[in-house]
Scaffold this motif. Sequence first.
Motif, short mmCIF file in Angstrom:
data_model
loop_
_atom_site.label_atom_id
_atom_site.label_comp_id
_atom_site.label_asym_id
_atom_site.label_seq_id
_atom_site.Cartn_x
_atom_site.Cartn_y
_atom_site.Cartn_z
N GLU A 202 32.47 13.66 -34.48
CA GLU A 202 33.53 12.70 -34.80
C GLU A 202 33.45 11.41 -34.00
O GLU A 202 34.16 10.46 -34.27
N ARG A 203 32.54 11.35 -33.01
CA ARG A 203 32.40 10.09 -32.26
C ARG A 203 31.92 8.97 -33.17
O ARG A 203 32.37 7.86 -33.11
N LYS A 204 30.99 9.36 -34.07
CA LYS A 204 30.47 8.38 -35.04
C LYS A 204 31.61 7.91 -35.93
O LYS A 204 31.70 6.75 -36.29
N GLN A 205 32.49 8.84 -36.28
CA GLN A 205 33.63 8.55 -37.14
C GLN A 205 34.59 7.56 -36.46
O GLN A 205 35.02 6.59 -37.05
N SER A 206 34.92 7.80 -35.18
CA SER A 206 35.91 6.94 -34.53
C SER A 206 35.35 5.55 -34.22
O SER A 206 36.11 4.62 -33.97
N LYS A 207 34.02 5.41 -34.24
CA LYS A 207 33.44 4.09 -34.02
C LYS A 207 33.56 3.21 -35.26
O LYS A 207 33.48 1.99 -35.18
N LYS A 208 33.76 3.84 -36.39
CA LYS A 208 33.91 3.07 -37.63
C LYS A 208 35.25 2.36 -37.61
O LYS A 208 36.22 2.84 -37.04
N GLY A 209 35.31 1.22 -38.27
CA GLY A 209 36.56 0.48 -38.35
C GLY A 209 37.54 1.17 -39.29
O GLY A 209 37.15 2.10 -40.00
N ARG A 210 38.77 0.71 -39.29
CA ARG A 210 39.81 1.31 -40.09
C ARG A 210 39.43 1.33 -41.58
O ARG A 210 39.50 2.34 -42.26
N ARG A 211 38.98 0.17 -42.06
CA ARG A 211 38.66 0.05 -43.47
C ARG A 211 37.51 0.97 -43.87
O ARG A 211 37.56 1.68 -44.86
N GLU A 212 36.52 0.97 -43.00
CA GLU A 212 35.34 1.80 -43.24
C GLU A 212 35.72 3.28 -43.34
O GLU A 212 35.22 4.02 -44.16
N ARG A 213 36.68 3.67 -42.46
CA ARG A 213 37.11 5.05 -42.46
C ARG A 213 37.87 5.40 -43.74
O ARG A 213 37.78 6.49 -44.25
N LEU A 214 38.65 4.42 -44.21
CA LEU A 214 39.45 4.67 -45.40
C LEU A 214 38.59 4.81 -46.66
O LEU A 214 38.94 5.55 -47.56
N VAL A 215 37.48 4.07 -46.71
CA VAL A 215 36.68 4.13 -47.93
C VAL A 215 35.52 5.13 -47.85
O VAL A 215 34.94 5.47 -48.86
N SER A 216 35.24 5.59 -46.63
CA SER A 216 34.13 6.52 -46.47
C SER A 216 34.35 7.79 -47.28
O SER A 216 35.44 8.33 -47.33
N ASN A 217 33.31 8.27 -47.92
CA ASN A 217 33.48 9.38 -48.84
C ASN A 217 33.13 10.76 -48.29
O ASN A 217 33.57 11.75 -48.82
N ASN A 218 32.31 10.80 -47.24
CA ASN A 218 31.93 12.15 -46.81
C ASN A 218 33.03 12.79 -45.97
O ASN A 218 33.53 12.24 -45.02
N ASN A 219 33.39 13.97 -46.40
CA ASN A 219 34.49 14.69 -45.76
C ASN A 219 33.97 15.47 -44.56
O ASN A 219 33.06 16.29 -44.70
N PRO A 220 34.51 15.24 -43.37
CA PRO A 220 34.04 15.97 -42.19
C PRO A 220 34.49 17.44 -42.19
O PRO A 220 34.00 18.24 -41.41
N PHE A 221 35.44 17.77 -43.09
CA PHE A 221 35.97 19.13 -43.09
C PHE A 221 35.42 19.96 -44.24
O PHE A 221 35.22 19.47 -45.34
N ILE A 222 35.19 21.23 -43.93
CA ILE A 222 34.90 22.18 -45.01
C ILE A 222 35.80 23.39 -44.85
O ILE A 222 36.29 23.69 -43.75
#
Length: 260
Positions: free
Chosen positions: A190-210
Motif C-alpha cells: 500500500e505504500r505505492k498506493q499512498s504515494k499516488k495523488g487523490r485523483r489517481e487513487r480515485l480513478v485507479s482500477n486495480n482493487n488491492p482487496f480480494i
Amino acid sequence: MNGLKCLICGADRREPLTFRTLLSPETPPGFCRPCREKMAHIIPGDSCRLCGRDLGLLDGKFIRDSVCSDCVRWEEGNKNGCYDRNFALFSYNNWMKEVITTYKFRGDAAIAEGFRADFRTAGRKIIGKDPQSRWKRIKEGKWGAREDWAIVPIPISVTRLKERGFNQAEILAEMIGEPLVPALIRQGDERKQSKKGRRERLVSNNNPFILDETHVSLVHGKQVLLVDDIYTTGATLRRAAEALKKAVPRRVVSLTLAHG
Ligand SMILES: [Zn+2]
Ligand SMILES: [Zn+2]
C-alpha cells in the motif's frame, strides 16, 4: 496499564471523586480532559448521511439535503455498488492527525484503548446490539434472530503488518466484538498506493482487496460492517465492498474512527 495516566500525553487524569467514580473504582485507560477536548466529536445528526462527515465544517453550498458534495459525486458516478454509507466518530483535525499518526506509525497500539468505549458503543449501535435497540427488537418480535451481521476489518498488507506489528483496523473491529470475520485480504504494497495523488487513487482500477474464499458463507446474505481508522476519499471502503460482492452480502456499511 495505569488507567490514571493519559494515554497520549501521560498527564495525571485523576478526576474529582463523583458518584460514578465511586461506583467504578477501576478507571479504564483513557485520555486527560485537555487531550479529549482537542478531539472534534462528530454529532450524528449534523453529519453527512452518506459518509458521516461533520457538515458543520462545510460551506452550505457544498451540502445538498444533508449530503456533502463528495458523496453527491459518488452517487452521480454510480460507483457505489452494494456500499451503503459510513459512520465516523471524530473529524480528522490536526490533533486527531497527530494522535492517529502516533498510534499507527510509532506503533503505539495502546492509544487505541482510549477510544474503546466510544468505538464499541458506535459499532454496537449500528449492528443493533445496544440495549435500546435490543429492547426494540424484543418489541418487534425479533429477539433471538439469527446473527445478521459480519464485522470485517480493512486489512493491511503482510509487509506493512511486519513493519508495524499490528493492524489498527483489526484492533478497532475487535472492540465492537463478535461476529468478526476477516473476509478480506490485501495484496501488494500500500505504500505505492499512498504515494499516488487523490485523483489517481480515485480513478485507479486495480482493487488491492480480494475476498478470502474460506469466509464466503459468513458474508453471504449478511449486512457487513467494514471497520477502518480513517475515511478519506471513501475509495478504500468502496474497493473493499466491491471485493466482497462475490460473496453477495445484503448491504455494506462502514465505521471509521475519523473522517478527514
Ligand atoms: Zn493528555
Ligand atoms: Zn458525504
